[in-house]
Design an enzyme around this catalytic site. Structure first.
Site, mmCIF file in Angstrom:
data_model
loop_
_atom_site.group_PDB
_atom_site.id
_atom_site.type_symbol
_atom_site.label_atom_id
_atom_site.label_comp_id
_atom_site.label_asym_id
_atom_site.label_seq_id
_atom_site.Cartn_x
_atom_site.Cartn_y
_atom_site.Cartn_z
ATOM 1 C CG ASP A 26 -2.182 0.893 1.068
ATOM 2 O OD1 ASP A 26 -2.115 1.740 0.540
ATOM 3 O OD2 ASP A 26 -3.168 0.192 1.471
ATOM 4 C CG ASP A 47 -4.257 6.155 0.891
ATOM 5 O OD1 ASP A 47 -5.355 5.395 1.258
ATOM 6 O OD2 ASP A 47 -4.193 7.166 1.488
ATOM 7 C CG HIS A 78 -9.206 -0.282 4.790
ATOM 8 N ND1 HIS A 78 -8.833 -0.374 3.453
ATOM 9 C CD2 HIS A 78 -8.745 0.948 5.156
ATOM 10 C CE1 HIS A 78 -8.137 0.801 3.038
ATOM 11 N NE2 HIS A 78 -8.030 1.649 3.922
ATOM 12 C CG ASP A 79 -11.432 3.218 3.626
ATOM 13 O OD1 ASP A 79 -10.751 3.198 4.816
ATOM 14 O OD2 ASP A 79 -10.625 3.584 2.541
ATOM 15 C CD GLU A 131 -8.547 5.002 -1.468
ATOM 16 O OE1 GLU A 131 -9.318 4.932 -0.895
ATOM 17 O OE2 GLU A 131 -7.614 5.823 -1.126
#
Ligand code: TEU
Ligand code: CA
Length: 585
Positions: free
Chosen positions: A98, A206, A341-342, A265
């Site tokens: 990540d 990210d 995870h969000d 993302e």
């Protein structure tokens, strides 16, 4: 027939703090991941993407990094990564890291230097601006942008020592890097090379579409209402002026040299041309991106993620069909996902997580995802149909996420005298909190669901349903139907066997006027035509098959292990949340 290995790959996202604890500190760790590789190989996973494991004060669960080249001691060591990579390799699997470079932690050495004085050489590595002054001469933020993880607050944080503000879009602990500065960009490239050299196959990037800000830093339109001080400034930093330039640089300086696979993302962008610039074959900058349309389906437009709006199967059908067609017609590539995870758990959000229907709801979503073009992402626990934790959990004790905490504090503050509105906000928290995805992985029916040893207190509470919902039970299920895990395993195998149709095939919606059903035809060069019919409702439905469709046989469905027994033409009877897959003539 193969196009690129990573297009056919199944990517499994691991949230390291909640995967498996091996040293009794209540936090998952890298050794825990390594010890479960056979479980993942058995499911048919090709790549694991692990959320940040780097050194971090954990203000935002590792998305605030204080050292890009070191693993945080709570997760292990850099050597543990070497072992993980070689154990993955032994199984023909790969590691995706990540990359969080829109911002660092406030404790990163770069920021410590930057804030140490206005003349420090690294001052310009972050985004510093002079205050505005109110009538009393008190410093005020340079503009009205709100924080992304706490909308009641300013996106700017005041630094007394130098009497300036720094931009911190997510939280004050996450200062934004200044990508206008070429030294910053070179430092990011260097970080990228570091983990690729260590054997990572690529990056999930990210909020990579937030790196270029409109340098005028204008005030945002007051979309949260006239009574609020701060508002989302997204239009001035989502896919900002120099984003493509910065991404092209990364592509040429780093990615191309390693043949790295990337997924950007990219919240807040749905514009086709803008997305194609990023992911078109050849000219695009990244392998693929995460488009947010499905996970934003229940947000109130223009407001923050912590809002609720009704949606129907029509919305889901519109979004899925749009992107399937766009990517085929314009030669781009997409990711397929409904969880991360969000976001809350997909079975709770898009279907029905009651004891009666949870298995059907989860397998319905699996059937959809395993029969769509794109690189498929499975989030840890999704393969078990893990669901949201109960409403009764205490917002102040059981929720751990900074976004939830800020949201709830703001609600208590704004609506102290308005119990009705406060109850409405509480419902938003219960339905939308990121915490739902972050509870410990449910491995078995033992203490702490097998996530941590007996007597250890996990960093976050285990969902109450782990005796019923856990991996051990589902992997070895011998009942009449298939468990969620077994359904995923079969679906992934089937997807790979018929990749010409399910990963690369043609896509056509059918019966698009239905209020309950989402159905589509997939066409492959070798495997022919397949029909997917998904009842996205809790009702018994009679689905009228269009005359143009001729089904030769129903091959699979989520109500039976064998072939579904259904009418081959006319009206097809579907149970609540039932999905079926038919081979066409
Ligand atoms: O998320 C970015 C992001 O914009 C959302 O998914 C975010 O959760 C939502 O907008 C909040 O309302 C990424 C990470 O995935 C997330 O965990 C981090 O908190 C965030 O960036 C900051 O690094
Ligand atoms: Ca641990």
């Amino acid at each position: 027939m193969s196009d690129a290995w990573w297009k056919e790959a199944v990517i499994y996202q691991i949230y390291p703090s909640s995967f498996l604890d091996t040293n009794r500190d209540g936090w998952g760790d890298i050794r825990g991941i390594t010890s479960k590789l056979d479980y993942l190989a058995n499911l048919d996973v090709d790549i694991i993407w692990v959320s940040p494991m780097y050194k971090s004060p954990q203000a935002d669960m590792g998305y605030d990094i204080s050292d890009y080249k070191a693993i945080d001691p709570i997760y292990g060591t850099n050597e543990d990564i070497d072992t993980l990579v070689s154990e993955l390799k032994r199984r023909g699997m790969k590691l995706m890291m990540d990359l969080v470079v829109n911002h660092t932690s406030e404790e990163h050495a770069w920021f410590l230097e930057s804030r140490s004085s206005s003349s420090n050489p690294k001052r310009d590595w972050y985004i510093w601006r002079d205050p505005k002054r109110d009538a009393d001469g008190k410093p005020q933020p340079p503009n009205n942008w709100s924080q992304i993880l706490g909308s009641a607050n300013s996106a700017w944080t005041y630094d007394e020592k130098t009497d300036q503000y720094y931009l911190s879009l997510f939280t004050p602990e996450q200062p934004d890097l200044n990508w206008e500065n070429p030294h910053v960009r070179a430092a990011v490239h260097d970080v990228m090379r570091f983990w690729l050299d260590k054997g990572a196959c690529g990056y999930r990037m990210d909020v990579i579409n937030l790196i270029s800000k409109d340098q005028r830093f204008p005030d945002a339109p007051p979309s949260l209402g006239p009574d609020r001080k701060y508002h989302p400034g997204s239009k001035y930093y989502v896919n900002g002026p120099r984003m493509h330039e910065f991404l092209q640089e990364i592509k040429h300086d780093v990615l191309e040299k390693y043949g790295a696979v990337t997924v950007g993302e990219m919240p807040g962008v749905s514009d086709v041309d803008e997305i194609m610039r990023t992911v078109k074959r050849g000219t695009g900058e990244l392998s693929m991106i995460f488009i947010f349309d499905i996970v934003d389906i229940d947000n109130v437009p223009g407001e923050t993620r912590m809002t609720l709006q009704d949606f129907s199967v029509k919305d889901l059908r519109r979004i899925v069909s749009k992107w399937q067609k766009v990517m085929i017609e314009k030669d781009g590539w997409n990711s397929v996902f409904v969880e991360n995870h969000d976001n809350p758990r997909s079975v709770s959000r898009y279907t029905d997580d009651s004891d009666q229907y949870r298995t059907y709801g989860a397998t319905l979503l699996a059937l959809m995802q395993t029969t769509l073009n794109g690189t498929l992402y499975v989030y840890q626990g999704e393969e078990l149909g893990m669901r949201n934790f109960p409403k009764s959990w205490d917002p102040l004790k059981d929720y751990k996420d900074i976004e939830s905490i800020n949201f709830w504090k703001k609600s208590l503050d704004l609506y102290a005298d308005d119990p009705q509105e406060l109850a409405r906000q509480r419902k938003v928290l219960e339905k939308k909190a990121r915490d739902h995805a972050r509870t410990p992985m449910q491995w078995n029916a033992g203490p702490n669901a097998g996530f941590a040893d007996e007597g250890v207190e996990p960093w976050m509470r285990v969902n109450d349903d782990y005796r019923e919902v856990n991996a051990e039970k589902q992997v070895s299920d011998t009942s009449d139907g298939l468990s969620v895990w077994q359904f995923w395993q079969r679906g992934l195998a089937n997807r790979k066997m018929h990749k010409d149709v399910f990963t690369y095939g043609g896509f056509e919606e059918v019966g698009a006027d239905s209020e309950e059903v989402f159905a589509y035809v997939r066409t492959g060069k070798e495997s022919g035509k397949w029909l997917v019919v998904l009842n996205f409702s809790g009702k018994e439905v009679e689905w009228e098959m269009p005359k143009s469709i001729q089904v030769q046989g129903w091959m699979a469905g989520n109500y039976t292990k064998g072939k579904p027994d259904k009418s081959l033409k006319g009206s097809v009877a579907l149970h609540p949340w039932e999905g079926v897959l038919g081979k066409m003539i």
